[in-house]
Design a protein around this motif. Structure first.
Motif, mmCIF file in Angstrom:
data_model
loop_
_atom_site.group_PDB
_atom_site.id
_atom_site.type_symbol
_atom_site.label_atom_id
_atom_site.label_comp_id
_atom_site.label_asym_id
_atom_site.label_seq_id
_atom_site.Cartn_x
_atom_site.Cartn_y
_atom_site.Cartn_z
ATOM 1 N N ASP A 167 38.058 38.878 34.297
ATOM 2 C CA ASP A 167 38.891 39.898 34.932
ATOM 3 C C ASP A 167 40.360 39.519 34.790
ATOM 4 O O ASP A 167 40.889 38.696 35.530
ATOM 5 N N THR A 169 42.843 41.554 35.270
ATOM 6 C CA THR A 169 43.703 42.387 36.113
ATOM 7 C C THR A 169 44.100 41.685 37.400
ATOM 8 O O THR A 169 44.990 42.155 38.100
ATOM 9 N N ARG A 170 43.452 40.561 37.705
ATOM 10 C CA ARG A 170 43.720 39.864 38.955
ATOM 11 C C ARG A 170 44.499 38.595 38.688
ATOM 12 O O ARG A 170 44.298 37.928 37.675
ATOM 13 N N ASP A 171 45.392 38.268 39.617
ATOM 14 C CA ASP A 171 46.240 37.085 39.433
ATOM 15 C C ASP A 171 45.670 35.856 40.121
ATOM 16 O O ASP A 171 46.321 34.820 40.173
ATOM 17 N N GLU A 172 44.439 35.963 40.654
ATOM 18 C CA GLU A 172 43.834 34.834 41.366
ATOM 19 C C GLU A 172 42.332 34.845 41.156
ATOM 20 O O GLU A 172 41.683 35.886 41.245
ATOM 21 N N ARG A 174 39.166 33.020 42.873
ATOM 22 C CA ARG A 174 38.851 32.257 44.076
ATOM 23 C C ARG A 174 37.508 31.547 43.904
ATOM 24 O O ARG A 174 36.501 32.177 43.580
ATOM 25 N N ARG A 195 44.726 30.471 36.999
ATOM 26 C CA ARG A 195 44.710 31.377 38.154
ATOM 27 C C ARG A 195 43.790 30.880 39.274
ATOM 28 O O ARG A 195 43.745 31.485 40.349
ATOM 29 N N ASP A 240 35.079 34.591 43.925
ATOM 30 C CA ASP A 240 34.590 34.984 42.609
ATOM 31 C C ASP A 240 33.492 34.051 42.125
ATOM 32 O O ASP A 240 32.590 34.476 41.397
ATOM 33 N N ARG A 268 32.015 38.050 46.051
ATOM 34 C CA ARG A 268 32.230 39.444 45.684
ATOM 35 C C ARG A 268 30.992 39.964 44.954
ATOM 36 O O ARG A 268 30.293 39.198 44.289
#
Length: 343
Positions: A167, A169-172, A174, A195, A240, A268
């Motif tokens: 992904d 599109t996400r800056d992190e 987890r 990230r 994640d 998630r």
């Protein structure tokens, strides 16, 4: 005797088994005293080794002869030298040094448990007041500080399996590392994924060592710490990736499934579970002895633990709300890696 049948049990075989405790004690003393370091630069006599190790000359000579009897040293008159290959695994400055593994596997913690295995068999679980499930058990501090040579190859395998994280599109990203110990699994992901933010969960006494490892590995700025019990500590999330390593064999299948279900709730949808455990393969114990011997330790060291067959781990993962897991293994490594998606 058929070709696939083991030789008959005899007295010599039993004597070899019974002497194993002496061999382990001799090896442990050699590692603790750094005898192999004292011989790293070449042959030396017992007096010189004793001086280097701050030990008694007579006691050192007895130990050196015992190490030579085990094939770890060679002798030439009064001189002792390292046996071929010993420098790479028993000299502490070598990158492949295995002495830390010796200190873990030959620790008093394991011996105190395994010497009461008969009592554990009668009881159906540990009879130790302090055991592997006891909060603040200090063995886990040693485990976090020393790790094993099996750990990093598995951590690299996991990183190669999961990264780069898809992904973009996400800056992190987890990551939750449960019963993290040394933290190498989560921190290896962090070193390969800029990230990544890693939450490390373990007993407070263990997290002191974990945090030091995060600093040493250069990821402390992205490391977070959750002190407490993996069954009831607040997990925050959602994550994640959740890593559950080296703990499922501490529990019954029911309790391990409950732990995995708790981890599913912290992920998630579509997030990844990484479960790492020692397993049996369903074959004859004599053909794969390591997990069965480890299972005996789990019986002596935990209330309901044992090494489960790989099929049982797969069933636990799916029963907890994940897809059927993928299995990954490495040659000559007893750890098995299962990855699955949260449904």
């Amino acid at each position: 005797m058929t070709q696939d049948r083991a030789p008959a049990v005899d007295r010599r075989q039993l004597l070899t088994m019974m002497s194993a405790v002496r061999r382990t004690g001799v090896l442990r003393a050699g590692v603790d005293l750094k005898v192999f370091d004292a011989l790293a630069d070449g042959p030396a006599d017992a007096d010189a080794v004793a001086a280097a190790c701050a030990a008694d000359p007579r006691g050192t000579r007895v130990l050196l002869n015992a190490l030579a009897a085990m094939g770890l040293l060679e002798t030439d008159g009064d001189l002792y030298s390292l046996a071929p290959g010993a420098d790479s695994v028993l000299v502490s400055t070598h990158p492949e040094y295995y002495g830390d593994a010796v200190r873990l596997a030959a620790s008093d913690y394991e011996w105190d448990a395994i010497k009461r295995l008969g009592d554990a068999v009668r009881n159906g679980g540990t009879v130790m007041e302090m055991n592997a499930e006891t909060p603040s058990y200090t063995f886990w501090e040693d485990f976090a500080a020393l790790g094993t040579l099996n750990t990093q190859p598995v951590a690299d395998l996991v990183a190669g399996e999961l990264l780069p994280w898809p992904d973009l599109t996400r800056d992190e990203v987890r990551i939750l590392d449960v019963a993290c110990g040394h933290g190498f699994y989560g921190y290896t992901l962090a070193r390969n994924e800029p990230r990544a933010q890693v939450w490390s969960l373990d007993w407070p006494n263990v997290l002191t060592v974990t945090e030091a490892n995060a600093r040493r590995l250069g990821v402390h700025g992205r490391a977070h710490f959750i002190p407490g019990d993996m069954f009831d500590a607040p997990l925050d999330g959602p994550y994640d990736i959740v890593i559950v390593a080296n703990v499922l064999h501490h529990f019954s299948t029911e309790r391990a499934t409950g732990l995995l279900r708790r981890m599913a709730n912290a992920l998630r949808p579509g997030g990844k579970l990484v479960a790492i455990a020692i397993s049996t393969d369903g074959g004859r114990p004599a053909d794969d002895p390591v997990p069965h011997l480890f299972s005996a330790l789990m019986l002596a060291w935990t209330s309901e633990g044992q090494v489960h067959p790989i099929s049982a781990y797969e069933d636990m993962v799916t029963a907890a709300g994940f897809s059927r897991p993928k299995l990954r293994t490495l040659p000559h490594n007893p750890l098995r890696v299962l990855t699955a998606d949260r449904l």
